[in-house]
Enzyme design. Structure first.
Site, PDB file in Angstrom:
ATOM      1  N   ASP A   1      -0.339   5.112   0.757  1.00 50.54           N
ATOM      2  CA  ASP A   1      -0.670   6.071   1.813  1.00 50.54           C
ATOM      3  C   ASP A   1      -0.620   5.392   3.172  1.00 50.54           C
ATOM      4  O   ASP A   1      -1.321   4.418   3.419  1.00 50.54           O
ATOM      5  CB  ASP A   1      -2.082   6.636   1.592  1.00 50.54           C
TER       6      ASP A   1
ATOM      7  N   ASP B   1       0.856  -1.173   0.000  1.00 49.01           N
ATOM      8  CA  ASP B   1       0.000   0.000   0.000  1.00 49.01           C
ATOM      9  C   ASP B   1       0.903   1.238   0.000  1.00 49.01           C
ATOM     10  O   ASP B   1       2.092   1.155   0.352  1.00 49.01           O
ATOM     11  CB  ASP B   1      -0.891  -0.021   1.240  1.00 49.01           C
TER      12      ASP B   1
END
Length: 342
Positions: free
Chosen positions: A28, A26
């Site tokens: 963010d 991922d």
């Protein structure tokens, strides 16, 4: 076949970057926050890549294109090609393309990432409900997305046009804190229309399928900061996961996690990819990891010992998840977490 209920984090005698061929990371809250690299991310990812691990970046944020994301990561010191970036915009564009004719018009409520992904699948982005779209797609459009765009989506959906959403994350990390995400915007349209969108992003299968199609991963490790997207997505895809505590998830949320939100491994940050993971073992009525032993009674979680904070958290996870079984742990772990500074 149903998965066994996880009751403790796993150990690993190998560094995770050696045990898995591909990290599905991922962005963010894991690699950056508000555009700036998170501590230890650049060096950790560089070391994992140098050791032969393939790095792929999997994000529910549909605003930016893969080219833009790759350029940003490269500028941060993480050399990245556009093909290494998989977005929920790509996943939802494929989902739409499988249900509408080639060249069909799609009303876009969001940013450039959605438009590029639609064109990649041979679809035509349009801006108005009066442009005769055959579908509406909604994705994160940034803090400046005009309120009128939600009205445009509502007009089309009220006419019976199918509604798709890249993802439904309620929040998104930023440099200043936690901000509303696409899920909050989707809720606005849901209230106005009473409709429900088809959703592509994590933790749902279309995103996992898109990721595997684009990376060819055989032994993937999902690395994320969110229980309800990254970790649940790994659970749904039946692959292992590493939760890092650099984003939205805190210790209390982790201890309370239901089975689909329990990660395979837990670590403070991306340095955890470069090491083995300590084993959590039964110790009398409790669980021991490193110098810590965690137990659960009727009301609270207890922690005794000393040592590395992450070892204490792993032991607490085992005590909490075992006590909860297939449900949520409602025991008070506040005092134990405070001892760990978490």
């Amino acid at each position: 076949m149903s998965q066994a209920v996880r009751t403790r984090p796993d150990g690993s005698g190998q560094a995770l970057s050696e045990a898995y061929d591909t990290a599905l990371l991922d962005l963010d809250g894991v690699v950056y926050a508000g555009g700036s690299a998170i501590a230890y991310a650049v060096k950790s990812l560089g070391a994992a890549r140098a050791g032969g691990m393939h790095l792929a970046y999997v994000t529910n944020n549909a605003l930016r294109t893969p080219d833009t994301v790759a350029a940003h990561l490269t500028a941060l010191g993480i050399p990245t090609e556009a093909g290494d970036v998989i977005t929920s915009a790509q996943a939802v564009a494929r989902l739409i393309s499988e249900q509408v004719p080639a060249g069909a018009r799609v009303l876009v409520i969001g940013g450039e990432g959605l438009r590029v992904a639609l064109r990649e699948r041979g679809l035509e982005p349009v801006e108005s409900a009066d442009d005769d779209p055959v579908a509406v797609v909604q994705g994160y459009g940034g803090p400046e997305l005009p309120w009128g765009r939600f009205a445009e989506a509502s007009y089309a959906i009220a006419r019976g046009v199918p509604w798709f959403a890249s993802n439904t994350d309620l929040t998104i990390p930023s440099a200043r804190g936690i901000a509303p995400g696409n899920g909050a915007a989707v809720q606005v349209v849901r209230i106005a229309t009473g409709a429900e969108p088809r959703v592509a992003g994590k933790p749902l299968p279309p995103m996992h399928r898109e990721t595997i199609l684009r990376t060819g991963a055989e032994r993937p490790l999902v690395v994320g900061d969110r229980l309800d997207t990254d970790i649940e997505g790994a659970f749904n895809g039946e692959v292992d996961s590493l939760l890092v505590l650099t984003g939205v998830t805190d210790g209390a949320q982790l201890l309370a996690a239901p089975p689909q939100h329990r990660p395979t491994y837990v670590d403070a940050d991306l340095r955890g990819m470069l090491t083995g993971q300590p084993e959590v073992v039964e110790a009398g009525a409790g669980f021991r990891c490193g110098g810590w032993t965690a137990t659960a009674d009727r009301e609270r979680l207890e922690l005794d010992g000393e040592g590395e904070a992450m070892d204490g958290l792993r032991a607490l996870c085992a005590a909490a998840w075992t006590a909860a079984g297939e449900g949520l742990c409602e025991l008070d772990g506040g005092k134990a977490l405070a001892r760990l500074g978490l």
